[in-house]
Write a protein that holds these residues in place. Structure first.
Motif, PDB file in Angstrom:
ATOM      1  N   GLN A  26       0.827  -1.199   0.000  1.00 41.04           N
ATOM      2  CA  GLN A  26       0.000   0.000   0.000  1.00 41.04           C
ATOM      3  C   GLN A  26       0.872   1.265   0.000  1.00 41.04           C
ATOM      4  OE1 GLN A  26      -3.534   1.336   2.616  1.00 41.04           O
ATOM      5  NE2 GLN A  26      -2.252   0.149   3.958  1.00 41.04           N
ATOM      6  N   SER A  64      -1.631   1.971  -9.066  1.00 38.65           N
ATOM      7  CA  SER A  64      -1.692   3.185  -9.857  1.00 38.65           C
ATOM      8  C   SER A  64      -0.590   4.144  -9.412  1.00 38.65           C
ATOM      9  CB  SER A  64      -3.055   3.863  -9.708  1.00 38.65           C
ATOM     10  OG  SER A  64      -3.259   4.274  -8.385  1.00 38.65           O
ATOM     11  N   ARG A  66       0.401   7.998  -8.301  1.00 36.10           N
ATOM     12  CA  ARG A  66      -0.185   9.239  -7.774  1.00 36.10           C
ATOM     13  C   ARG A  66       0.407  10.394  -8.561  1.00 36.10           C
ATOM     14  NH1 ARG A  66       0.755   7.950  -1.582  1.00 36.10           N
ATOM     15  NH2 ARG A  66       2.790   8.394  -2.399  1.00 36.10           N
ATOM     16  N   GLU A 107     -14.568  11.358  -6.833  1.00 38.49           N
ATOM     17  CA  GLU A 107     -15.263  10.460  -5.918  1.00 38.49           C
ATOM     18  C   GLU A 107     -16.663  10.988  -5.692  1.00 38.49           C
ATOM     19  OE1 GLU A 107     -13.252   9.749  -2.201  1.00 38.49           O
ATOM     20  OE2 GLU A 107     -11.290   9.696  -3.171  1.00 38.49           O
ATOM     21  N   LYS A 120     -16.432  14.761  -4.645  1.00 42.70           N
ATOM     22  CA  LYS A 120     -15.061  15.290  -4.601  1.00 42.70           C
ATOM     23  C   LYS A 120     -14.624  15.529  -6.043  1.00 42.70           C
ATOM     24  CE  LYS A 120     -10.367  13.903  -3.231  1.00 42.70           C
ATOM     25  NZ  LYS A 120      -9.580  12.801  -2.622  1.00 42.70           N
ATOM     26  N   GLU A 154      -4.490  20.863   1.965  1.00 39.85           N
ATOM     27  CA  GLU A 154      -4.642  19.429   2.170  1.00 39.85           C
ATOM     28  C   GLU A 154      -3.702  19.015   3.297  1.00 39.85           C
ATOM     29  OE1 GLU A 154      -5.042  16.758  -1.291  1.00 39.85           O
ATOM     30  OE2 GLU A 154      -4.792  18.617  -2.448  1.00 39.85           O
ATOM     31  N   LYS A 156      -3.892  16.029   5.117  1.00 39.93           N
ATOM     32  CA  LYS A 156      -3.557  14.622   4.938  1.00 39.93           C
ATOM     33  C   LYS A 156      -4.443  14.078   3.837  1.00 39.93           C
ATOM     34  CE  LYS A 156      -3.242  10.200   7.356  1.00 39.93           C
ATOM     35  NZ  LYS A 156      -3.442   9.506   8.621  1.00 39.93           N
ATOM     36  N   ALA A 157      -3.827  13.550   2.807  1.00 38.37           N
ATOM     37  CA  ALA A 157      -4.584  13.038   1.660  1.00 38.37           C
ATOM     38  C   ALA A 157      -4.120  11.629   1.338  1.00 38.37           C
ATOM     39  CB  ALA A 157      -4.391  13.946   0.451  1.00 38.37           C
ATOM     40  N   GLU A 158      -5.065  10.788   1.012  1.00 34.49           N
ATOM     41  CA  GLU A 158      -4.771   9.426   0.569  1.00 34.49           C
ATOM     42  C   GLU A 158      -3.862   8.674   1.533  1.00 34.49           C
ATOM     43  OE1 GLU A 158      -3.771   9.121  -3.568  1.00 34.49           O
ATOM     44  OE2 GLU A 158      -4.845  10.959  -3.998  1.00 34.49           O
ATOM     45  N   PRO A 160      -2.686   5.702   4.089  1.00 33.32           N
ATOM     46  CA  PRO A 160      -2.838   4.249   4.008  1.00 33.32           C
ATOM     47  C   PRO A 160      -3.927   3.756   4.951  1.00 33.32           C
ATOM     48  CG  PRO A 160      -0.885   4.810   5.257  1.00 33.32           C
ATOM     49  CD  PRO A 160      -1.441   6.103   4.716  1.00 33.32           C
TER      50      PRO A 160
END
Length: 163
Positions: A26, A64, A66, A107, A120, A154, A156-158, A160
């Motif tokens: 991840q 994928s 980022r 999203e 989003k 931002e 904290k984005a994406e 784990p």
């Protein structure tokens, strides 16, 4: 008598090594199988088999890259609350189908609470958002009202998933 490992595997479908594999992948999806095997302490063959099984069972959904949205002209992140005019299955289905066709929507989640959906989206700037709102979002079937939240930072984005 069941061991601790078999109990944890029965309750979640994952043992300690599966969890370690998922944790590493991840964060480092491009890690080689050899490096992954070294990291978790298994042979490369056993590691590859576990990764195949975790993929087959749906724990691993894909891989994928980022991308930096600012460099791609998508620097403004917005969240939009959407209220529908009616909450019937046909309106839900038509709205969901329209959202799936809109590339600007990253999203979309149906939520419980004071509105129906949380959308989003990433756009270039506020002018581009205005066009998206008027031409795409408000044109979707059943949309009665929206409330927009433009992201200033931002924090904290994406992150784990905890495993």
């Amino acid at each position: 008598m069941p061991t601790k490992t078999s109990i944890s595997r029965e309750s979640s479908g994952l043992d300690r090594l599966d969890r370690r594999i998922l944790s590493v992948l991840q964060l480092e999806g491009r890690i080689t199988n050899l490096d992954l095997a070294d990291r978790i302490g298994l042979s490369p063959t056993a590691t590859a088999e576990r990764v195949k099984r975790l993929t087959r069972e749906g724990y691993i959904l894909g891989y994928s890259a980022r991308l930096d949205p600012r460099l791609l002209g998508r620097g403004l992140l917005v969240f939009v609350e959407v209220k529908l005019d009616r909450t019937t299955p046909d309106v839900f289905n038509m709205f969901a189908a329209a959202v799936r066709r809109a590339p600007e929507v990253m999203e979309c989640h149906m939520v419980a609470g004071g509105f129906d959906y949380l959308v989003k989206s990433r756009v270039a700037d506020m002018a581009a958002y205005r066009r998206f709102l008027a031409d795409v979002l408000l044109a979707m079937p059943g949309v009665r009202e929206t409330h927009t939240y433009a992201v200033m930072e931002e924090v904290k984005a994406e992150g784990p998933l905890p495993i």
